[in-house]
Design a protein around this motif. Structure first.
Motif, PDB file in Angstrom:
ATOM      1  N   ASP A   1       0.841  -1.199   0.000  1.00 28.39           N
ATOM      2  CA  ASP A   1       0.000   0.000   0.000  1.00 28.39           C
ATOM      3  C   ASP A   1       0.875   1.246   0.000  1.00 28.39           C
ATOM      4  OD1 ASP A   1      -2.265  -1.694   2.220  1.00 28.39           O
ATOM      5  OD2 ASP A   1      -2.366  -1.499   0.036  1.00 28.39           O
ATOM      6  N   VAL A   2       1.709   1.389  -1.001  1.00 22.89           N
ATOM      7  CA  VAL A   2       2.590   2.551  -1.098  1.00 22.89           C
ATOM      8  C   VAL A   2       1.881   3.666  -1.863  1.00 22.89           C
ATOM      9  CG1 VAL A   2       4.684   1.184  -0.976  1.00 22.89           C
ATOM     10  CG2 VAL A   2       3.647   1.620  -3.197  1.00 22.89           C
ATOM     11  N   GLU A   3       2.264   4.894  -1.510  1.00 28.35           N
ATOM     12  CA  GLU A   3       1.715   6.034  -2.232  1.00 28.35           C
ATOM     13  C   GLU A   3       2.328   6.122  -3.625  1.00 28.35           C
ATOM     14  OE1 GLU A   3       2.301   9.545  -0.005  1.00 28.35           O
ATOM     15  OE2 GLU A   3       1.056   8.901   1.704  1.00 28.35           O
ATOM     16  N   GLN A   4       1.543   6.632  -4.544  1.00 26.88           N
ATOM     17  CA  GLN A   4       2.045   6.761  -5.907  1.00 26.88           C
ATOM     18  C   GLN A   4       3.138   7.828  -5.980  1.00 26.88           C
ATOM     19  OE1 GLN A   4      -0.990   7.355  -8.835  1.00 26.88           O
ATOM     20  NE2 GLN A   4      -1.584   5.208  -8.792  1.00 26.88           N
ATOM     21  N   VAL A   5       4.148   7.536  -6.774  1.00 24.91           N
ATOM     22  CA  VAL A   5       5.266   8.466  -6.951  1.00 24.91           C
ATOM     23  C   VAL A   5       4.848   9.546  -7.942  1.00 24.91           C
ATOM     24  CG1 VAL A   5       7.669   8.704  -7.634  1.00 24.91           C
ATOM     25  CG2 VAL A   5       6.907   6.622  -6.472  1.00 24.91           C
ATOM     26  N   THR A   6       4.939  10.807  -7.508  1.00 29.39           N
ATOM     27  CA  THR A   6       4.537  11.943  -8.351  1.00 29.39           C
ATOM     28  C   THR A   6       5.771  12.601  -8.947  1.00 29.39           C
ATOM     29  OG1 THR A   6       2.617  12.321  -6.937  1.00 29.39           O
ATOM     30  CG2 THR A   6       3.278  14.098  -8.418  1.00 29.39           C
ATOM     31  N   VAL A   7       5.810  12.727 -10.268  1.00 29.87           N
ATOM     32  CA  VAL A   7       6.916  13.363 -10.983  1.00 29.87           C
ATOM     33  C   VAL A   7       6.326  14.412 -11.922  1.00 29.87           C
ATOM     34  CG1 VAL A   7       8.854  13.015 -12.550  1.00 29.87           C
ATOM     35  CG2 VAL A   7       8.319  11.274 -10.845  1.00 29.87           C
ATOM     36  N   ASP A   8       6.821  15.657 -11.795  1.00 28.56           N
ATOM     37  CA  ASP A   8       6.283  16.758 -12.598  1.00 28.56           C
ATOM     38  C   ASP A   8       6.861  16.797 -14.009  1.00 28.56           C
ATOM     39  OD1 ASP A   8       6.397  18.844  -9.638  1.00 28.56           O
ATOM     40  OD2 ASP A   8       4.773  17.557 -10.415  1.00 28.56           O
ATOM     41  N   SER A   9       8.030  16.245 -14.202  1.00 28.67           N
ATOM     42  CA  SER A   9       8.674  16.326 -15.516  1.00 28.67           C
ATOM     43  C   SER A   9       8.021  15.355 -16.485  1.00 28.67           C
ATOM     44  CB  SER A   9      10.174  16.020 -15.390  1.00 28.67           C
ATOM     45  OG  SER A   9      10.363  14.707 -14.905  1.00 28.67           O
ATOM     46  N   ASP A  10       8.189  15.673 -17.774  1.00 22.19           N
ATOM     47  CA  ASP A  10       7.647  14.811 -18.827  1.00 22.19           C
ATOM     48  C   ASP A  10       8.752  14.055 -19.557  1.00 22.19           C
ATOM     49  OD1 ASP A  10       7.274  17.313 -21.481  1.00 22.19           O
ATOM     50  OD2 ASP A  10       8.814  17.003 -19.950  1.00 22.19           O
ATOM     51  N   ASP A  11       9.874  13.854 -18.882  1.00 21.97           N
ATOM     52  CA  ASP A  11      10.977  13.139 -19.514  1.00 21.97           C
ATOM     53  C   ASP A  11      10.895  11.654 -19.193  1.00 21.97           C
ATOM     54  OD1 ASP A  11      11.591  13.127 -16.866  1.00 21.97           O
ATOM     55  OD2 ASP A  11      13.307  14.475 -17.020  1.00 21.97           O
ATOM     56  N   GLU A  12      12.020  10.956 -19.406  1.00 20.09           N
ATOM     57  CA  GLU A  12      12.024   9.509 -19.205  1.00 20.09           C
ATOM     58  C   GLU A  12      11.758   9.122 -17.752  1.00 20.09           C
ATOM     59  OE1 GLU A  12      14.312  10.352 -22.882  1.00 20.09           O
ATOM     60  OE2 GLU A  12      14.210  11.201 -20.875  1.00 20.09           O
ATOM     61  N   ILE A  13      12.166   9.978 -16.796  1.00 22.13           N
ATOM     62  CA  ILE A  13      11.894   9.675 -15.388  1.00 22.13           C
ATOM     63  C   ILE A  13      10.392   9.714 -15.113  1.00 22.13           C
ATOM     64  CG2 ILE A  13      12.272  10.465 -13.023  1.00 22.13           C
ATOM     65  CD1 ILE A  13      15.006  11.433 -13.839  1.00 22.13           C
ATOM     66  N   GLY A  14       9.700  10.668 -15.724  1.00 15.45           N
ATOM     67  CA  GLY A  14       8.250  10.700 -15.593  1.00 15.45           C
ATOM     68  C   GLY A  14       7.592   9.460 -16.171  1.00 15.45           C
ATOM     69  N   VAL A  15       8.086   9.030 -17.343  1.00 19.38           N
ATOM     70  CA  VAL A  15       7.552   7.791 -17.937  1.00 19.38           C
ATOM     71  C   VAL A  15       7.819   6.603 -17.020  1.00 19.38           C
ATOM     72  CG1 VAL A  15       7.743   6.235 -19.914  1.00 19.38           C
ATOM     73  CG2 VAL A  15       7.808   8.703 -20.271  1.00 19.38           C
ATOM     74  N   MET A  16       9.028   6.556 -16.451  1.00 19.23           N
ATOM     75  CA  MET A  16       9.375   5.463 -15.548  1.00 19.23           C
ATOM     76  C   MET A  16       8.504   5.485 -14.295  1.00 19.23           C
ATOM     77  SD  MET A  16      13.181   4.429 -14.192  1.00 19.23           S
ATOM     78  CE  MET A  16      13.440   6.039 -13.415  1.00 19.23           C
ATOM     79  N   ALA A  17       8.218   6.681 -13.761  1.00 16.49           N
ATOM     80  CA  ALA A  17       7.370   6.781 -12.567  1.00 16.49           C
ATOM     81  C   ALA A  17       5.948   6.307 -12.867  1.00 16.49           C
ATOM     82  CB  ALA A  17       7.358   8.222 -12.066  1.00 16.49           C
ATOM     83  N   ASP A  18       5.403   6.705 -14.031  1.00 16.61           N
ATOM     84  CA  ASP A  18       4.064   6.240 -14.399  1.00 16.61           C
ATOM     85  C   ASP A  18       4.026   4.722 -14.536  1.00 16.61           C
ATOM     86  OD1 ASP A  18       3.455   9.111 -16.558  1.00 16.61           O
ATOM     87  OD2 ASP A  18       3.168   8.825 -14.399  1.00 16.61           O
ATOM     88  N   ALA A  19       5.065   4.165 -15.177  1.00 18.14           N
ATOM     89  CA  ALA A  19       5.120   2.704 -15.328  1.00 18.14           C
ATOM     90  C   ALA A  19       5.242   2.019 -13.959  1.00 18.14           C
ATOM     91  CB  ALA A  19       6.295   2.316 -16.225  1.00 18.14           C
ATOM     92  N   PHE A  20       6.037   2.622 -13.070  1.00 15.84           N
ATOM     93  CA  PHE A  20       6.191   2.034 -11.729  1.00 15.84           C
ATOM     94  C   PHE A  20       4.864   2.072 -10.967  1.00 15.84           C
ATOM     95  CE2 PHE A  20       8.469   0.748  -8.015  1.00 15.84           C
ATOM     96  CZ  PHE A  20       7.815   1.377  -6.964  1.00 15.84           C
ATOM     97  N   ASN A  21       4.145   3.181 -11.056  1.00 14.14           N
ATOM     98  CA  ASN A  21       2.852   3.269 -10.376  1.00 14.14           C
ATOM     99  C   ASN A  21       1.882   2.213 -10.880  1.00 14.14           C
ATOM    100  OD1 ASN A  21       3.686   5.451  -8.796  1.00 14.14           O
ATOM    101  ND2 ASN A  21       3.073   6.954 -10.339  1.00 14.14           N
ATOM    102  N   ARG A  22       1.860   2.025 -12.205  1.00  9.19           N
ATOM    103  CA  ARG A  22       0.985   0.978 -12.755  1.00  9.19           C
ATOM    104  C   ARG A  22       1.428  -0.408 -12.294  1.00  9.19           C
ATOM    105  NH1 ARG A  22       1.547   4.256 -17.388  1.00  9.19           N
ATOM    106  NH2 ARG A  22       3.020   2.764 -18.291  1.00  9.19           N
TER     107      ARG A  22
END
Length: 509
Positions: A230-251
């Motif tokens: 039950d971890v909180e979702q990682v929020t990333v403001d940038s739209d670079d590869e780190i943002g893509v990685m954070a979205d994939a990690f949240n999913r």
């Protein structure tokens, strides 16, 4: 070019790093270029000073060489001195003509022009003196040598004066260059400080923006690895590869959470089913035990044993050896059959019980039955459930070879084969159909059902033996039946060594 632009658009972090290095490189290049330009300008000014001084020094040396060779020739008339004079005078004449052709608009330039004229005049007097000497005109070469010496002194005087003038001019120029150099050094220092400050600020900013989301991802991944889903979702403001990685990690975290919940639910369901299954098996075991106890309670075992012992002693006293052996085998068989089915025995005890049972059959049926054993003695000490071999031998006799008039054979084999303990009971009787085999081994038939054969002594069927072996060793594929009709039947019990080892450790515990 389009591919390069597309490459940058698809790799935003790389684009940021490339721009950062380009900016810092340009700043450093500008600072280096300014430093190089100023250093080159200072070097050029210094070179000009040194070149002028060297040029005047060469003129002075050349004039001195001409004067010395002239004096040597006039005093000695030596041919080598004459050759040296012509060589030095030719160089000096060329220098004088070059100086006269130059255009000067400064005081130093005018002095240099006068020096050029005096060099030409000096060479005129010296050449005349040489010619007079060669013509033996003593008065002529003496007079011209004196004039040449005067001009020579004037040339040196003007060279010294010009050197002083150039020194003063060079001093002024050097002062100007030094002042400009200090200003340039200050500018260079400011550029370097600005570049370092920009780099530090930019590095801190880009490092923070790049590493902060990665740190958040690492913490969330560490929590998941510890079982905290039950971890909180990682929020990333940038739209670079780190943002893509954070979205994939949240999913991925949501998917893992859902899968773990499903696995837990399935595990709980399987646990409940296993508990229910164990309860059913326990109820069946209690039922079998109750049935056996009810059967045993019908006869007083002590009365039977005492009676059989008395009969055996009577036969021994009357020297009826076969009768004594028969009664002794029957008593041992009966005593073994009264054991609890849940108590483990060794395979050796099971085989001894089979020998007693076969001895009784041979007394009754004589040559109609033939029995043989192929037993590996290294295997007979493994633990097995009580009463697993006799029911199979009974079935082999009753349903296999009892209908044969003669030539019935039962073979017991015990061996070790490729990590398993193998027990085979084979007969050459009438055999059975595949449908019958499926009914015996199938999961849809209950113990003691009409589809199963039971022994005339034990009342235990093949399915009962198979089920007790499964429960005892916790292994499903413990029994197989191979038969042909006609041709005989072979029952194979296969027990993995690891199951036997686990059972021994359980008993020791």
């Amino acid at each position: 070019m389009k591919k390069f632009i597309r490459f940058l658009s698809l790799n935003r972090i790389r684009r940021k790093l490339i721009l950062y290095f380009m900016v810092t490189t340009l700043l450093m290049a500008m600072a280096c270029f300014v430093s190089y330009f100023n250093a080159q300008m200072l070097a050029s000014g210094m070179d000009a000073i040194f070149e002028n001084n060297q040029y005047l020094s060469d003129i002075s040396d050349n004039v001195a060489n001409v004067q010395s060779t002239l004096e040597s020739f006039l005093s000695t008339s030596h041919s080598e001195s004459l050759k040296d004079y012509f060589r030095y005078s030719a160089n000096l004449r060329k220098t004088g003509e070059d100086i006269k052709d130059m255009v000067y608009d400064t005081d130093s330039g005018l002095l240099m022009h006068d020096i050029g004229n005096m060099i030409i005049t000096y060479l005129g007097y010296s050449d005349t003196a040489v010619n007079a000497k060669r013509g033996r005109d003593i008065e002529g070469y003496t007079q011209n040598y004196a004039e040449a010496s005067k001009v020579y002194d004037y040339i040196n005087l003007y060279i010294n004066r010009l050197t002083q003038n150039q020194f003063q001019e060079n001093t002024k120029g050097y002062t100007i260059i030094s002042g400009r150099l200090g200003y340039i050094l200050l500018i260079n220092l400011l550029i370097i400080i600005a570049t370092i400050a920009f780099n530090i600020i930019f590095i801190i900013r880009i490092t923070f923006k790049t590493t902060q989301p990665i740190i958040s991802l690492a913490r969330a991944a560490n929590d998941i690895s510890r079982g905290k889903y039950d971890v909180e979702q990682v929020t990333v403001d940038s739209d670079d590869e780190i943002g893509v990685m954070a979205d994939a990690f949240n999913r991925m975290a949501e998917s893992i959470k859902a899968q773990v919940a499903a696995i837990k639910e399935k595990a709980e369901l399987e646990t409940r089913l296993k508990e229910q299954e164990m309860q059913n098996l326990l109820m069946k075991s209690h039922l079998k035990e109750t049935q056996l106890q009810a059967l045993q309670s019908q006869i007083n075992p002590h009365f039977i044993f005492n009676t059989l012992n008395a009969g055996a002693q009577l036969a021994m006293f009357e020297e009826a050896d076969r009768t004594y052996l028969f009664i002794e085998c029957f008593a041992s068989l009966f005593r073994y059959n009264l054991r609890s089915l849940d108590s483990p025995v060794t395979l050796r005890e099971e085989i001894e019980n089979i020998n007693n049972y076969i001895a009784l059959l041979k007394v009754r049926y004589a040559d109609r039955i033939s029995y043989s054993q192929e037993v590996d003695e290294s295997v007979v000490d493994i633990p097995v459930p009580c009463m697993v071999l006799q029911p199979l031998i009974e079935n082999a006799f009753i349903h296999g070879i009892s209908e044969l008039e003669s030539g019935g054979t039962i073979t017991l084999r015990v061996r070790e084969d490729d990590g398993d303990y193998i027990i085979e009971i084979e007969d050459n009787g009438v055999g059975m159909s595949q449908e019958k085999i499926n009914q015996i081994l199938g999961e849809d038939a209950e113990d003691g059902s009409p589809t199963e054969s039971v022994g005339h002594t034990t009342g235990i069927g093949t399915r009962n033996v198979m089920q007790r072996l499964k429960n005892f060793f916790d292994y499903e594929k413990v029994m197989s039946i191979i038969s042909s009709k006609p041709g005989g039947t072979r029952v194979v019990i296969s027990i993995p060594k690891i199951c036997v080892q686990r059972k021994k450790e359980c008993h020791r515990a």
